[in-house]
Design a protein around this motif. Structure first.
Motif, mmCIF file in Angstrom:
data_model
loop_
_atom_site.group_PDB
_atom_site.id
_atom_site.type_symbol
_atom_site.label_atom_id
_atom_site.label_comp_id
_atom_site.label_asym_id
_atom_site.label_seq_id
_atom_site.Cartn_x
_atom_site.Cartn_y
_atom_site.Cartn_z
ATOM 1 N N GLU A 50 -7.518 25.578 -14.140
ATOM 2 C CA GLU A 50 -7.015 25.340 -12.778
ATOM 3 C C GLU A 50 -6.802 23.837 -12.561
ATOM 4 O O GLU A 50 -7.556 23.015 -13.084
ATOM 5 C CB GLU A 50 -8.026 25.870 -11.747
ATOM 6 N N VAL A 51 -5.774 23.526 -11.806
ATOM 7 C CA VAL A 51 -5.482 22.111 -11.484
ATOM 8 C C VAL A 51 -5.513 21.916 -9.972
ATOM 9 O O VAL A 51 -5.388 22.880 -9.203
ATOM 10 C CB VAL A 51 -4.117 21.683 -12.047
ATOM 11 N N GLU A 52 -5.686 20.648 -9.593
ATOM 12 C CA GLU A 52 -5.665 20.290 -8.167
ATOM 13 C C GLU A 52 -4.830 19.026 -7.976
ATOM 14 O O GLU A 52 -4.718 18.192 -8.880
ATOM 15 C CB GLU A 52 -7.083 20.076 -7.647
ATOM 16 N N THR A 53 -4.244 18.961 -6.817
ATOM 17 C CA THR A 53 -3.452 17.772 -6.468
ATOM 18 C C THR A 53 -4.228 16.948 -5.439
ATOM 19 O O THR A 53 -4.578 17.456 -4.368
ATOM 20 C CB THR A 53 -2.092 18.169 -5.881
ATOM 21 N N LEU A 54 -4.470 15.686 -5.779
ATOM 22 C CA LEU A 54 -5.202 14.768 -4.892
ATOM 23 C C LEU A 54 -4.323 13.574 -4.575
ATOM 24 O O LEU A 54 -3.413 13.214 -5.333
ATOM 25 C CB LEU A 54 -6.503 14.311 -5.554
ATOM 26 N N TYR A 55 -4.641 12.957 -3.466
ATOM 27 C CA TYR A 55 -3.855 11.821 -2.985
ATOM 28 C C TYR A 55 -4.787 10.618 -2.771
ATOM 29 O O TYR A 55 -5.832 10.731 -2.135
ATOM 30 C CB TYR A 55 -3.132 12.181 -1.688
ATOM 31 N N PHE A 56 -4.377 9.510 -3.330
ATOM 32 C CA PHE A 56 -5.146 8.272 -3.201
ATOM 33 C C PHE A 56 -4.269 7.190 -2.556
ATOM 34 O O PHE A 56 -3.037 7.213 -2.685
ATOM 35 C CB PHE A 56 -5.612 7.770 -4.573
ATOM 36 N N LEU A 57 -4.946 6.244 -1.903
ATOM 37 C CA LEU A 57 -4.228 5.063 -1.391
ATOM 38 C C LEU A 57 -4.324 3.966 -2.441
ATOM 39 O O LEU A 57 -5.428 3.562 -2.837
ATOM 40 C CB LEU A 57 -4.838 4.577 -0.075
ATOM 41 N N HIS A 58 -3.156 3.518 -2.889
ATOM 42 C CA HIS A 58 -3.113 2.469 -3.916
ATOM 43 C C HIS A 58 -2.703 1.135 -3.270
ATOM 44 O O HIS A 58 -1.671 1.065 -2.604
ATOM 45 C CB HIS A 58 -2.138 2.846 -5.016
ATOM 46 N N LEU A 59 -3.526 0.110 -3.488
ATOM 47 C CA LEU A 59 -3.249 -1.219 -2.931
ATOM 48 C C LEU A 59 -2.882 -2.178 -4.069
ATOM 49 O O LEU A 59 -3.621 -2.323 -5.042
ATOM 50 C CB LEU A 59 -4.464 -1.780 -2.190
ATOM 51 N N ASP A 60 -1.732 -2.803 -3.903
ATOM 52 C CA ASP A 60 -1.292 -3.825 -4.860
ATOM 53 C C ASP A 60 -1.371 -5.170 -4.144
ATOM 54 O O ASP A 60 -0.595 -5.435 -3.226
ATOM 55 C CB ASP A 60 0.129 -3.529 -5.323
ATOM 56 N N VAL A 61 -2.326 -6.026 -4.544
ATOM 57 C CA VAL A 61 -2.594 -7.302 -3.856
ATOM 58 C C VAL A 61 -2.071 -8.455 -4.705
ATOM 59 O O VAL A 61 -2.355 -8.546 -5.904
ATOM 60 C CB VAL A 61 -4.106 -7.483 -3.581
ATOM 61 N N ALA B 181 0.849 -1.195 0.000
ATOM 62 C CA ALA B 181 0.000 0.000 0.000
ATOM 63 C C ALA B 181 0.888 1.251 0.000
ATOM 64 O O ALA B 181 1.889 1.309 0.717
ATOM 65 C CB ALA B 181 -0.925 -0.003 1.214
ATOM 66 N N ALA B 182 0.514 2.222 -0.806
ATOM 67 C CA ALA B 182 1.303 3.461 -0.895
ATOM 68 C C ALA B 182 0.373 4.616 -1.243
ATOM 69 O O ALA B 182 -0.739 4.424 -1.740
ATOM 70 C CB ALA B 182 2.396 3.318 -1.948
ATOM 71 N N VAL B 183 0.872 5.845 -0.973
ATOM 72 C CA VAL B 183 0.123 7.057 -1.318
ATOM 73 C C VAL B 183 0.474 7.432 -2.755
ATOM 74 O O VAL B 183 1.650 7.543 -3.114
ATOM 75 C CB VAL B 183 0.453 8.221 -0.360
ATOM 76 N N GLU B 184 -0.536 7.619 -3.564
ATOM 77 C CA GLU B 184 -0.343 7.957 -4.970
ATOM 78 C C GLU B 184 -0.836 9.391 -5.212
ATOM 79 O O GLU B 184 -1.979 9.713 -4.889
ATOM 80 C CB GLU B 184 -1.114 6.980 -5.850
ATOM 81 N N GLU B 185 0.047 10.214 -5.773
ATOM 82 C CA GLU B 185 -0.295 11.628 -6.032
ATOM 83 C C GLU B 185 -0.774 11.798 -7.474
ATOM 84 O O GLU B 185 -0.124 11.327 -8.404
ATOM 85 C CB GLU B 185 0.928 12.494 -5.776
ATOM 86 N N ILE B 186 -1.907 12.453 -7.632
ATOM 87 C CA ILE B 186 -2.479 12.673 -8.965
ATOM 88 C C ILE B 186 -2.810 14.163 -9.124
ATOM 89 O O ILE B 186 -3.490 14.748 -8.272
ATOM 90 C CB ILE B 186 -3.749 11.832 -9.174
#
Length: 428
Positions: free
Chosen positions: A377-388, A355-360
């Motif tokens: 305009e742009v925005e920076t969002l952060y998602f949790l990415h799970l590699d199973v 699991a890691a934080v992914e910046e988009i």
């Protein structure tokens, strides 16, 4: 197979059983134990033989034995002069009553001891187990000495009226002791009682040498261990997984330094392979050997349970993946905190999870039409990415652990001049 060939085969089969019965001298022994009534045309041995042969020939109810007796060579199988009509259900029932009154368990025990002595059968180890038979109807016992048909939990865990059966046989499966007991008699009570009775049989037959008693996990009690010692015997049983010494042995068996034996098999071909490791402990004041056994033949129920756990875990992880992919964070710090919490909560048995934080960075959505020539305009969002990923090594390890059980024994490592190592105990 036509009817005539079937009949010839059937008669030959019954003749072999009859010849064996007579060779062992059982009719004379039964009539000695339950004397012949001069007022009866039949003997107890006649009834016993008729019922036994009938059981081997398909087993009818007592009311039909008379008709069955007309279809066979009764005089050759049992004795000359015996008429089928004499084996009616009333006569058979009276002889069964006489057997019970003469102490049926003593009669059976005496006959079995006679067979063992005559044939020189092995008395080294005996295996014991019980089962139950569910019955229906309103049964009322005539006295406290009679068999109590009572409610009990049967093998399907149902509360029903039943009677119990117990059997003890040697290594070749030849019976040495058998009984019918009350429907609610627990195995933990039956084991010490039967140990005492088998010991008494051996004493009566002047066979008082040491012997081994093999039974299931219900034998792992203080009373059974004490009675085993009193009966000049040694115990082999399966240790209940709830016992502290068993849990400790299984936990220790996971250590990398444990000297497991080389794999071996007890069958000539297509058999399961085993590995064993032994330790020792004490239980209720008795020193015991603990033998951890790992079998390649995973129990079917355990295998299904593991498969269900693996499937459920995979589904939960897919749900977590989908959940966090739909849950953006505006702040990296919040995403990092959620990641730490997720890692602490996820403890998969059969999967590896990265699991890691992914910046988009993406265009920011605004209402209405953007102005001509305006920079988006742009925005920076952060998602949790799970590699199973499925963990094959963890799965195999879980299967190995599920296929392990612990044998508990009081048999010494050398007995009667022979080594009794872990492999030999498992054989028994």
């Amino acid at each position: 197979m036509n009817v005539q060939v079937k009949k010839v085969y059937r008669n030959d089969y019954l003749n072999i059983i009859s010849a064996l019965f007579k060779k062992l001298g059982l009719p004379q022994l039964i009539d000695h134990l339950v004397p012949v009534d001069p007022q009866c045309q039949t003997r107890v041995s006649d009834a016993v033989q008729a019922i036994i042969y009938n059981m081997f020939d398909g087993r009818q109810a007592l009311v039909h034995v008379e008709r069955w007796a007309q279809e066979i060579d009764l005089e050759k199988l049992i004795r000359p002069g015996l008429h089928p009509s004499w084996l009616n259900d009333d006569a058979l029932a009276r002889h069964l009553d006489r057997l019970y009154e003469a102490d049926i368990h003593k009669v059976i025990s005496t006959c079995l001891i006679h067979i063992y002595r005559k044939e020189g059968l092995s008395l080294r180890a005996f295996h014991a187990d019980t089962t139950d038979k569910t019955v229906y109807g309103a049964y009322e016992s005539a006295s406290l000495e009679a068999l109590q048909i009572t409610h009990g939990y049967n093998r399907h865990h149902r509360w029903q009226k039943q009677i119990g059966f117990g059997l003890v046989g040697n290594e070749d499966g030849i019976p040495f002791y058998g009984d019918v007991h009350d429907g609610n008699l627990p195995d933990k009570t039956w084991n010490p009682e039967v140990l005492s009775r088998v010991h008494e049989q051996l004493k009566q037959a002047k066979m008082e040498d040491e012997w081994i008693y093999v039974a299931d996990s219900a034998a792992m009690t203080k009373d059974t261990l004490a009675q085993t010692k009193a009966a000049n015997a040694f115990l082999i049983t399966r240790g209940p997984s709830s016992l502290r010494i068993v849990k400790r042995a299984l936990a220790e068996a996971d250590s990398p330094h444990i000297p497991w034996s080389e794999p071996f098999t007890l069958a000539e071909r297509n058999g399961a392979t085993y590995r064993v490791w032994e330790t020792s402990s004490t239980y209720e004041g008795h020193p015991v050997r603990l033998i951890v056994v790992e079998s390649s033949a995973l129990d079917q129920r355990k295998g299904k349970t593991l498969e269900k756990e693996r499937t459920k875990e995979a589904e939960l992880l897919r749900e977590e993946q989908a959940r966090w992919e739909r849950h953006p964070f505006s702040c990296r710090e919040d995403a990092e905190q959620a990641l730490a919490s997720l890692k602490a909560s996820l403890r998969p048995r059969f999967h590896r999870v990265e699991a890691a934080v992914e910046e988009i960075v993406r265009p920011k959505k605004r209402r209405g039409r953007p102005k001509k020539g305006a920079e988006p305009e742009v925005e920076t969002l952060y998602f949790l990415h799970l590699d199973v990923e499925f963990d094959q090594d963890a799965w195999e390890q879980a299967r190995r652990k599920a296929s392990r059980f612990v044998l508990v024994t009081t048999v010494p490592k050398e007995w009667k001049g022979q080594p009794m190592d872990a492999q030999e105990i498992l054989k028994l």
